[in-house]
Design a protein around this motif. Structure first.
Motif, PDB file in Angstrom:
ATOM      1  N   ALA A 287       6.805  -1.501 -16.736  1.00  0.00           N
ATOM      2  CA  ALA A 287       5.730  -0.511 -16.602  1.00  0.00           C
ATOM      3  C   ALA A 287       6.124   0.831 -17.234  1.00  0.00           C
ATOM      4  CB  ALA A 287       5.366  -0.335 -15.137  1.00  0.00           C
ATOM      5  N   GLU A 288       7.419   1.097 -17.305  1.00  0.00           N
ATOM      6  CA  GLU A 288       7.885   2.358 -17.907  1.00  0.00           C
ATOM      7  C   GLU A 288       8.412   2.149 -19.329  1.00  0.00           C
ATOM      8  OE1 GLU A 288       8.353   5.568 -16.132  1.00  0.00           O
ATOM      9  OE2 GLU A 288       6.806   4.584 -14.938  1.00  0.00           O
ATOM     10  N   GLY A 289       8.155   0.961 -19.876  1.00  0.00           N
ATOM     11  CA  GLY A 289       8.775   0.588 -21.155  1.00  0.00           C
ATOM     12  C   GLY A 289       8.456   1.541 -22.293  1.00  0.00           C
ATOM     13  N   ARG A 290       7.178   1.920 -22.413  1.00  0.00           N
ATOM     14  CA  ARG A 290       6.826   2.793 -23.532  1.00  0.00           C
ATOM     15  C   ARG A 290       7.456   4.174 -23.371  1.00  0.00           C
ATOM     16  NH1 ARG A 290       0.455   1.755 -23.740  1.00  0.00           N
ATOM     17  NH2 ARG A 290       0.835   1.956 -21.494  1.00  0.00           N
ATOM     18  N   GLN A 291       7.519   4.659 -22.101  1.00  0.00           N
ATOM     19  CA  GLN A 291       8.176   5.952 -21.861  1.00  0.00           C
ATOM     20  C   GLN A 291       9.650   5.871 -22.296  1.00  0.00           C
ATOM     21  OE1 GLN A 291       5.968   4.419 -19.982  1.00  0.00           O
ATOM     22  NE2 GLN A 291       5.079   5.713 -18.411  1.00  0.00           N
ATOM     23  N   LYS A 292      10.296   4.755 -21.936  1.00  0.00           N
ATOM     24  CA  LYS A 292      11.716   4.616 -22.282  1.00  0.00           C
ATOM     25  C   LYS A 292      11.916   4.609 -23.794  1.00  0.00           C
ATOM     26  CE  LYS A 292      12.885   2.154 -18.030  1.00  0.00           C
ATOM     27  NZ  LYS A 292      13.109   0.843 -17.390  1.00  0.00           N
ATOM     28  N   ALA A 293      11.037   3.896 -24.513  1.00  0.00           N
ATOM     29  CA  ALA A 293      11.180   3.842 -25.976  1.00  0.00           C
ATOM     30  C   ALA A 293      10.932   5.220 -26.589  1.00  0.00           C
ATOM     31  CB  ALA A 293      10.224   2.807 -26.561  1.00  0.00           C
ATOM     32  N   LEU A 294       9.950   5.965 -26.041  1.00  0.00           N
ATOM     33  CA  LEU A 294       9.662   7.301 -26.574  1.00  0.00           C
ATOM     34  C   LEU A 294      10.853   8.238 -26.385  1.00  0.00           C
ATOM     35  CD1 LEU A 294       5.933   7.764 -25.434  1.00  0.00           C
ATOM     36  CD2 LEU A 294       6.747   7.737 -27.800  1.00  0.00           C
ATOM     37  N   GLN A 295      11.740   7.876 -25.441  1.00  0.00           N
ATOM     38  CA  GLN A 295      12.939   8.693 -25.217  1.00  0.00           C
ATOM     39  C   GLN A 295      14.170   8.089 -25.895  1.00  0.00           C
ATOM     40  OE1 GLN A 295      11.915   8.688 -20.869  1.00  0.00           O
ATOM     41  NE2 GLN A 295      12.591  10.798 -21.007  1.00  0.00           N
ATOM     42  N   ALA A 296      13.938   7.043 -26.687  1.00  0.00           N
ATOM     43  CA  ALA A 296      15.053   6.385 -27.383  1.00  0.00           C
ATOM     44  C   ALA A 296      14.785   6.321 -28.881  1.00  0.00           C
ATOM     45  CB  ALA A 296      15.261   4.977 -26.816  1.00  0.00           C
ATOM     46  N   GLY A 297      13.974   7.243 -29.385  1.00  0.00           N
ATOM     47  CA  GLY A 297      13.766   7.297 -30.837  1.00  0.00           C
ATOM     48  C   GLY A 297      12.335   7.098 -31.284  1.00  0.00           C
ATOM     49  N   ALA A 298      11.471   6.536 -30.425  1.00  0.00           N
ATOM     50  CA  ALA A 298      10.099   6.237 -30.856  1.00  0.00           C
ATOM     51  C   ALA A 298       9.242   7.510 -30.910  1.00  0.00           C
ATOM     52  CB  ALA A 298       9.464   5.202 -29.925  1.00  0.00           C
ATOM     53  N   ASN A 299       8.234   7.488 -31.820  1.00  0.00           N
ATOM     54  CA  ASN A 299       7.338   8.652 -31.961  1.00  0.00           C
ATOM     55  C   ASN A 299       5.886   8.241 -32.166  1.00  0.00           C
ATOM     56  OD1 ASN A 299       7.726   7.647 -34.619  1.00  0.00           O
ATOM     57  ND2 ASN A 299       7.078   9.600 -35.468  1.00  0.00           N
ATOM     58  N   VAL A 300       5.585   6.959 -31.877  1.00  0.00           N
ATOM     59  CA  VAL A 300       4.237   6.431 -32.119  1.00  0.00           C
ATOM     60  C   VAL A 300       3.835   5.550 -30.940  1.00  0.00           C
ATOM     61  CG1 VAL A 300       2.919   4.790 -33.554  1.00  0.00           C
ATOM     62  CG2 VAL A 300       4.471   6.416 -34.656  1.00  0.00           C
ATOM     63  N   VAL A 301       2.538   5.566 -30.590  1.00  0.00           N
ATOM     64  CA  VAL A 301       2.006   4.592 -29.625  1.00  0.00           C
ATOM     65  C   VAL A 301       0.718   4.029 -30.229  1.00  0.00           C
ATOM     66  CG1 VAL A 301       1.294   4.150 -27.246  1.00  0.00           C
ATOM     67  CG2 VAL A 301       2.947   5.943 -27.698  1.00  0.00           C
ATOM     68  N   MET A 302       0.470   2.757 -29.960  1.00  0.00           N
ATOM     69  CA  MET A 302      -0.691   2.108 -30.583  1.00  0.00           C
ATOM     70  C   MET A 302      -1.662   1.582 -29.519  1.00  0.00           C
ATOM     71  SD  MET A 302       1.560   0.229 -33.532  1.00  0.00           S
ATOM     72  CE  MET A 302       0.233  -0.277 -34.570  1.00  0.00           C
TER      73      MET A 302
END
Ligand code: SAM
Ligand code: SF4
Ligand code: FES
Length: 347
Positions: free
Chosen positions: A279-294
């Motif tokens: 459930a927190e996966g996208r938040q974790k990725a945004l804090q590990a280098g990600a800058n996009v959500v689709m």
């Protein structure tokens, strides 16, 4: 590996955006609990390159028909339990216009490998470009090279085609009747045509090793990708991989962080698949280098029928709900939604 060695490798990735296969493999094989420094440096690099801006790409899943039989995917041709749908041009254009009204700056037209007529797709692209200010990304699988050219001339800006797995033997096994070489040739030709290109992998397919994922990252560097995505594999009951283990959050985060360090200028999505297994996966990725959500903007009536994997998030939502939800997630991280199209950072 000891912390000293881990730090040496990550510092080199941070400073030079270059690592050999051995070092990448070693990091991917390391327990995430020992890799706080990796996540921290990837987040730092994201901040340096992208700042706090997060780009949203609105996806329209316009057809669930597919002539391929990828071993992992619920849309595969042989899944006869799936009720298929295909939106008409008018519906696709209206959905895109609605996405534009919701503030999206990019629309992604995605489908199975359907034989939707190339000319009709070209007309849809032209109409979206004429009536909105959005960038258009296509994610339609492999089509003939003439079609790629026609769509580029019609105004398409980007093409998203994951190579999925860099190991040729496993690629052939999981993609019967398809060719790894053709996939890579497609990506190269798309780049020649002037598309911004996105590719990437599924994390956690059976028999995928850290060494293979290291090859994936090196291939992504070679291809000079404008975007690199990695989503965890989620087994689907109506596929040959129904009994396999799903991909992990840990490996996805390691891959995301290394993507940021090795392809610093790439756009990197926090994927819906990661949000599905955690459930927190996208938040974790945004804090590990990600800058996009689709986020998904497909009409609610069709979402359930585009189940590439089970329990996909947002299936019971409408476009406006997702827009609000994702805006809240981004704000909660102290970041903000971009007001521009978010073109390639390589240019
Ligand atoms: N048909 C196009 C293609 O294959 O490029 C676009 C649509 S396809 C459904 C989009 C992506 O879904 C694929 O690139 C694949 O990585 C991902 N996918 C398919 N099945 C999946 C699964 N079971 N778990 C995670 N990702 C999956
Ligand atoms: Fe079709 Fe794409 Fe799914 Fe493969 S991944 S079965 S090409 S929709
Ligand atoms: Fe769809 Fe959160 S992004 S409900």
């Amino acid at each position: 590996m000891n912390q000293f060695e881990i730090k040496r490798i990550i510092d080199q990735a941070y400073d030079k955006a270059q690592l050999n296969k051995e070092d990448i493999t070693a990091i991917l094989a390391e327990d995430l609990a020992n890799l706080d420094y990796l996540l921290q440096k990837a987040d730092e690099k994201r901040d340096e390159i992208c700042g706090d801006e997060v780009h949203l790409r609105a996806i329209i899943e316009f057809s669930s028909y597919c002539k391929q039989n990828c071993y992992y995917c619920g849309l595969r041709k042989d899944n006869q339990q799936l009720k298929r749908y295909q939106l008409k041009s008018k519906e696709i254009i209206e959905t895109a216009q609605m996405a534009s009204e919701l503030g999206y700056q990019t629309v992604v037209l995605q489908s199975g490998e359907d034989d939707y007529p190339a000319e009709e797709i070209a007309e849809i692209i032209k109409k979206i470009k004429k009536t909105t200010a959005m960038a258009v990304t296509l994610s339609l699988g492999e089509r003939d090279f003439e079609a790629y050219k026609l769509w580029r001339e019609a105004g398409a800006d980007r093409y998203l085609l994951k190579h999925e797995i860099a190991d040729k033997v496993l690629y052939q096994k999981y993609h019967p009747g398809m060719s790894f070489e053709n996939r890579i040739e497609s990506l190269k030709y798309l780049k020649v045509l002037g598309y911004q290109i996105g590719s990437g992998v599924i994390i956690g397919l059976p028999d995928q090793t850290p060494a293979i994922l290291a090859e994936d990252l090196l291939l992504c560097q070679d291809l000079e990708l404008d975007m690199i995505g990695s989503g965890p594999f989620i087994p689907h009951q109506q596929t040959p991989l129904r009994g396999s283990e799903k991909g992990t959050v840990e490996m996805t985060l390691k891959f995301t962080a290394l993507s940021r360090l090795l392809l610093p200028l790439a756009h990197i999505p926090a994927t819906t698949a990661l949000g599905t297994i955690d459930a927190e996966g996208r938040q974790k990725a945004l804090q590990a280098g990600a800058n996009v959500v689709m986020p998904n903007v497909t009409d609610g009536r069709y979402r359930e029928q585009y189940q590439i994997y089970p329990d996909k998030i947002c299936v019971n939502e409408e476009a406006g709900d997702c827009r609000q939800c994702i805006g809240g997630i981004i704000a909660s991280l102290g970041r903000y939604v971009s007001q521009n199209q978010g073109h390639s950072l390589r240019e």
